[in-house]
Design a protein around this motif. Structure first.
Motif, PDB file in Angstrom:
ATOM      1  N   LYS A 151      47.836  15.702 -43.832  1.00 21.25           N
ATOM      2  CA  LYS A 151      49.249  15.355 -43.969  1.00 21.25           C
ATOM      3  C   LYS A 151      50.072  16.503 -44.545  1.00 21.25           C
ATOM      4  O   LYS A 151      51.206  16.301 -44.953  1.00 21.25           O
ATOM      5  N   GLY A 152      49.525  17.685 -44.615  1.00 15.43           N
ATOM      6  CA  GLY A 152      50.260  18.820 -45.161  1.00 15.43           C
ATOM      7  C   GLY A 152      49.442  19.537 -46.215  1.00 15.43           C
ATOM      8  O   GLY A 152      48.220  19.630 -46.131  1.00 15.43           O
ATOM      9  N   LYS A 153      50.130  20.031 -47.244  1.00 15.38           N
ATOM     10  CA  LYS A 153      49.476  20.795 -48.299  1.00 15.38           C
ATOM     11  C   LYS A 153      48.433  19.942 -49.019  1.00 15.38           C
ATOM     12  O   LYS A 153      48.598  18.742 -49.176  1.00 15.38           O
ATOM     13  N   GLY A 154      47.394  20.622 -49.491  1.00 10.98           N
ATOM     14  CA  GLY A 154      46.385  19.967 -50.302  1.00 10.98           C
ATOM     15  C   GLY A 154      46.801  19.934 -51.759  1.00 10.98           C
ATOM     16  O   GLY A 154      47.861  20.437 -52.122  1.00 10.98           O
ATOM     17  N   ILE A 155      45.943  19.385 -52.601  1.00  9.88           N
ATOM     18  CA  ILE A 155      46.245  19.380 -54.035  1.00  9.88           C
ATOM     19  C   ILE A 155      46.017  20.769 -54.625  1.00  9.88           C
ATOM     20  O   ILE A 155      46.624  21.126 -55.623  1.00  9.88           O
ATOM     21  N   ILE A 156      45.125  21.545 -53.988  1.00  9.16           N
ATOM     22  CA  ILE A 156      44.948  22.956 -54.314  1.00  9.16           C
ATOM     23  C   ILE A 156      44.785  23.694 -52.984  1.00  9.16           C
ATOM     24  O   ILE A 156      43.949  23.331 -52.167  1.00  9.16           O
ATOM     25  N   ASP A 157      45.593  24.721 -52.776  1.00  6.54           N
ATOM     26  CA  ASP A 157      45.515  25.540 -51.568  1.00  6.54           C
ATOM     27  C   ASP A 157      45.120  26.961 -51.952  1.00  6.54           C
ATOM     28  O   ASP A 157      45.514  27.448 -53.008  1.00  6.54           O
ATOM     29  N   ALA A 158      44.342  27.605 -51.084  1.00  9.39           N
ATOM     30  CA  ALA A 158      43.893  28.966 -51.357  1.00  9.39           C
ATOM     31  C   ALA A 158      43.762  29.718 -50.042  1.00  9.39           C
ATOM     32  O   ALA A 158      43.696  29.118 -48.970  1.00  9.39           O
ATOM     33  N   GLU A 159      43.721  31.033 -50.137  1.00 13.95           N
ATOM     34  CA  GLU A 159      43.503  31.861 -48.955  1.00 13.95           C
ATOM     35  C   GLU A 159      42.703  33.086 -49.349  1.00 13.95           C
ATOM     36  O   GLU A 159      42.668  33.466 -50.511  1.00 13.95           O
ATOM     37  N   SER A 160      42.056  33.690 -48.337  1.00 12.16           N
ATOM     38  CA  SER A 160      41.226  34.849 -48.612  1.00 12.16           C
ATOM     39  C   SER A 160      41.215  35.790 -47.419  1.00 12.16           C
ATOM     40  O   SER A 160      41.258  35.352 -46.266  1.00 12.16           O
ATOM     41  N   GLU A 161      41.139  37.076 -47.720  1.00 17.47           N
ATOM     42  CA  GLU A 161      40.868  38.078 -46.699  1.00 17.47           C
ATOM     43  C   GLU A 161      39.435  37.859 -46.220  1.00 17.47           C
ATOM     44  O   GLU A 161      38.607  37.296 -46.937  1.00 17.47           O
ATOM     45  N   ILE A 162      39.137  38.326 -45.033  1.00 14.00           N
ATOM     46  CA  ILE A 162      37.809  38.176 -44.440  1.00 14.00           C
ATOM     47  C   ILE A 162      37.122  39.534 -44.469  1.00 14.00           C
ATOM     48  O   ILE A 162      37.717  40.549 -44.110  1.00 14.00           O
ATOM     49  N   LYS A 163      35.874  39.560 -44.903  1.00 10.77           N
ATOM     50  CA  LYS A 163      35.115  40.811 -44.924  1.00 10.77           C
ATOM     51  C   LYS A 163      33.766  40.568 -44.267  1.00 10.77           C
ATOM     52  O   LYS A 163      32.993  39.720 -44.721  1.00 10.77           O
ATOM     53  N   ASP A 164      33.530  41.273 -43.177  1.00  9.94           N
ATOM     54  CA  ASP A 164      32.268  41.149 -42.423  1.00  9.94           C
ATOM     55  C   ASP A 164      31.989  39.702 -42.027  1.00  9.94           C
ATOM     56  O   ASP A 164      30.847  39.229 -42.098  1.00  9.94           O
ATOM     57  N   GLY A 165      33.042  38.984 -41.616  1.00  8.07           N
ATOM     58  CA  GLY A 165      32.877  37.613 -41.143  1.00  8.07           C
ATOM     59  C   GLY A 165      32.612  36.595 -42.229  1.00  8.07           C
ATOM     60  O   GLY A 165      32.174  35.482 -41.944  1.00  8.07           O
ATOM     61  N   LYS A 166      32.905  36.937 -43.486  1.00  6.23           N
ATOM     62  CA  LYS A 166      32.575  36.047 -44.595  1.00  6.23           C
ATOM     63  C   LYS A 166      33.733  35.944 -45.584  1.00  6.23           C
ATOM     64  O   LYS A 166      34.427  36.925 -45.844  1.00  6.23           O
ATOM     65  N   VAL A 167      33.916  34.738 -46.133  1.00 10.26           N
ATOM     66  CA  VAL A 167      34.867  34.521 -47.221  1.00 10.26           C
ATOM     67  C   VAL A 167      34.227  33.614 -48.261  1.00 10.26           C
ATOM     68  O   VAL A 167      33.363  32.788 -47.940  1.00 10.26           O
ATOM     69  N   ILE A 168      34.653  33.792 -49.494  1.00 10.21           N
ATOM     70  CA  ILE A 168      34.267  32.899 -50.584  1.00 10.21           C
ATOM     71  C   ILE A 168      35.551  32.528 -51.315  1.00 10.21           C
ATOM     72  O   ILE A 168      36.293  33.407 -51.745  1.00 10.21           O
ATOM     73  N   ILE A 169      35.814  31.237 -51.410  1.00 14.66           N
ATOM     74  CA  ILE A 169      37.001  30.733 -52.098  1.00 14.66           C
ATOM     75  C   ILE A 169      36.545  29.773 -53.185  1.00 14.66           C
ATOM     76  O   ILE A 169      35.651  28.957 -52.979  1.00 14.66           O
ATOM     77  N   THR A 170      37.189  29.881 -54.347  1.00 17.20           N
ATOM     78  CA  THR A 170      36.829  29.039 -55.492  1.00 17.20           C
ATOM     79  C   THR A 170      38.019  28.178 -55.903  1.00 17.20           C
ATOM     80  O   THR A 170      39.127  28.668 -56.052  1.00 17.20           O
ATOM     81  N   PHE A 171      37.757  26.887 -56.050  1.00 17.64           N
ATOM     82  CA  PHE A 171      38.728  25.945 -56.605  1.00 17.64           C
ATOM     83  C   PHE A 171      38.280  25.670 -58.037  1.00 17.64           C
ATOM     84  O   PHE A 171      37.158  25.215 -58.254  1.00 17.64           O
TER      85      PHE A 171
END
Length: 138
Positions: free
Chosen positions: A52-72
């Motif tokens: 329905k739109g934005k989450g309660i916490i939103d995050a974004e990350s650059e991609i490096k070698d096909g991988k991302v790690i995001i922490t909430f």
């Protein structure tokens, strides 16, 4: 002297009780992003915000070698789901073909892929009393 020891003990117990109220950390790894173009967007949702739109916490990350790690961080106990999107053209939204099919890769917690839009009941998980590590596949 007894009062000093009692005050010190009370201070220590207060410090420890505050450190436990910080919430849970959810670390999400995606290791199969098809290229390093754009960013990966990720949102932590409740049943009320899912799809329905934005989450309660939103995050974004650059991609490096096909991988991302995001922490909430500081997530309170409860039930949640995660939506992730490979935003290749960095326009902050999912793009679709004329027939309604997505142009960009996406995934959800629990990695359930079905025909049609993701469903909260398929993607939900519980946050209780310990940190979580999740892996989402595109």
């Amino acid at each position: 002297m007894k009062n000093l020891i009692l005050a010190f003990a009370l201070t220590l117990s207060t410090l420890f009780s505050f450190s436990q109220d910080e919430g849970i950390t959810i670390t999400v790894t995606i290791d199969n992003v098809k290229n390093d173009t754009g960013k990966v967007l990720m949102s932590l949702h409740t049943s009320e915000t899912f799809m329905k739109g934005k989450g309660i916490i939103d995050a974004e990350s650059e991609i490096k070698d096909g991988k991302v790690i995001i922490t909430f961080e500081n997530v309170t106990a409860g039930e949640y789901a995660i939506l992730a999107l490979h935003d290749e053209n960095s326009n902050q939204r999912m793009d679709f073909r004329e027939n309604g099919m997505p142009l960009e890769s996406f995934g959800t917690s629990n990695n359930v892929m079905a025909f049609g839009p993701p469903q909260y009941d398929d993607a939900k998980f519980k946050v209780e009393d310990k940190d979580l590590e999740l892996n989402i596949r595109f």
